[in-house]
Design an enzyme around this catalytic site. Structure first.
Site, short mmCIF file in Angstrom:
data_model
loop_
_atom_site.label_atom_id
_atom_site.label_comp_id
_atom_site.label_asym_id
_atom_site.label_seq_id
_atom_site.Cartn_x
_atom_site.Cartn_y
_atom_site.Cartn_z
CE1 TYR A 140 59.14 123.25 99.03
CE2 TYR A 140 60.13 123.62 100.79
CZ TYR A 140 59.26 122.81 100.16
OH TYR A 140 58.29 122.10 100.95
CE LYS A 190 55.60 108.74 94.27
NZ LYS A 190 55.04 107.64 95.13
CG ASP A 222 54.62 106.67 98.19
OD1 ASP A 222 55.87 106.30 98.10
OD2 ASP A 222 53.99 106.05 97.29
CG ASP A 246 59.18 121.83 104.61
OD1 ASP A 246 59.25 121.92 105.81
OD2 ASP A 246 58.76 122.77 103.79
CG ASP A 250 56.78 120.16 110.01
OD1 ASP A 250 58.05 120.70 110.24
OD2 ASP A 250 55.73 121.30 109.81
#
Ligand code: NAD
Length: 355
Positions: A140, A190, A222, A246, A250
């Site tokens: 980001y 990852k 994942d 992020d 959620d």
């Protein structure tokens, strides 16, 4: 004690939910003998309308004069189209995190006992986890580029970079929080694909040796996404980089019922910390007295706990919220079909009454 709090009400439902949270703070002030002074700060879409910039000059400086910052939400369709960063509300969010050095975002996701039936999962209802998301690094904040190629049309890239120092400081936050909770830490990466994740894992393994009392595991992102819906009760503290955090937070929010319930804290090594609900400005329900103020009210509880070291005051707020939910009061987002819902103002009033 006296506390000075910056209020960034923002856009959409932001002013409505912050309004209720402020009334709760005042009720706590009366009950426990504290005085709260508020400083209104313009940021987001409303600032674009007023002064032409989502992050007006001096915003961070004004916040730094306060003991903590409470943010509603910024953004909305009205300001969604500009390519000028000054005219984008999200620019303000990224800037304030960077300028206040808020590198750690703490997002608890706990299923409130009264809402167990709102949890979409059939089996594992024992959910009480904390996601610690790195907030000022990664993709980001990396260099962004867009250019023409000779044979593949336009191409864009976002650079994902992490330094050892950035990983270590957020990793330590994860271990320290795990020590205060259930002594379990899952580090999500990852590492089978990303070099940043391989460095992340290397640093985390080094830190794990310093915290032998914390049960540590690596989880690929994942798999983490899958485990969160399969058996979320297995997690205590989850530490991860910016983008993974992020998305996973959620996901975690929805398994606890509603986005309208969950608070968050963003903290650095120095004050002020910033506290906000995890939801956005909900333009679809703004100005209709429909927003659930609980996430913002619980963000105040986090402020009391993490910025002011006032655990009794924080607990009083959390207990008041649970008492109101136990009595069956619901806002529209958490009401079952056929159940009567109360509005933002009424929910705030009910919680204050319990204090
Ligand atoms: P959102 O969280 O605003 O809304 C998603 C859905 O959840 C909507 O249906 C909304 O009505 C509902 N909802 C959200 N908060 C609620 C509450 N307190 N009570 C009841 N229902 C609630 O997400 P979105 O629609 O993707 O984004 C809307 C705007 O908010 C966008 O401009 C986005 O950029 C911005 N946003 C801001 C922040 C922030 O300020 N930190 C965070 C996320 C999104």
């Amino acid at each position: 004690m006296n506390y000075k709090i910056a209020l960034i009400k923002g856009d959409g439902i932001g002013p409505e939910v912050v309004g209720e949270a402020v009334k709760v703070m005042d009720a706590i002030g009366e009950k426990f003998g504290h005085k709260f002074e508020y400083v209104d700060i313009l940021m987001g879409g409303c600032a674009i309308d007023a002064v032409g910039k989502s992050y007006p000059e001096g915003t961070a400086e004004k916040c730094k004069e306060c003991d903590a910052v409470l943010l509603g939400a910024v953004g909305g369709p009205k300001w969604g189209h500009s390519t000028d960063p000054d005219k984008r509300p999200e620019t303000a969010l990224l800037s304030i995190r960077k300028d206040l050095g808020l590198y750690a975002n703490l997002r608890p996701a706990a299923l409130r006992p009264a809402l167990a039936e709102s949890c979409p999962l059939k089996n594992d209802k024992n959910i009480d986890l904390m996601i610690v998301r790195e907030l000022t690094g990664g993709v980001y904040f990396g260099k962004k580029d867009r250019y023409q190629t000779e044979d593949r049309g336009e191409e864009a890239s976002d650079l994902m970079a992490y330094s050892e120092k950035e990983i270590e400081r957020i990793g330590r936050r994860g271990f320290e929080l795990a020590r205060l909770r259930g002594k379990k830490l899952a580090s999500v990466d990852k590492a089978n694909v990303l070099e940043t994740s391989r460095l992340w894992r290397q640093v985390m393994h080094r830190l794990a040796e310093e915290y032998p009392d914390v049960q540590y595991e690596d989880v690929l992102v994942d798999n983490a996404a899958m485990q969160l819906v399969r058996a979320p009760g297995q997690f205590d503290v989850v530490v991860t980089e910016n983008m993974f955090g992020d998305i996973l937070s959620d996901e975690a929010s929805m398994i606890t019922g509603s986005i309208g319930l969950l608070p968050s804290a963003s903290i650095g090594d120095t004050a002020p910390g910033l506290y906000e609900p995890i939801h956005g400005s909900a333009p679809d329900i703004a100005g209709q007295d429909k927003a659930n103020p609980i996430a913002t009210i619980l963000s105040v509880a986090m402020m009391f706990r993490y910025s002011f070291d006032l655990p009794a005051e924080a607990q009083a707020i959390e207990d008041a919220v649970d008492a109101v939910l136990n009595e069956g009061w619901r806002t529209a987002d958490i009401a079952k079909p056929g159940e009567t819902a109360v509005g933002t103002l009424k929910m705030g009033e009910l919680i204050r009454e319990k204090l």
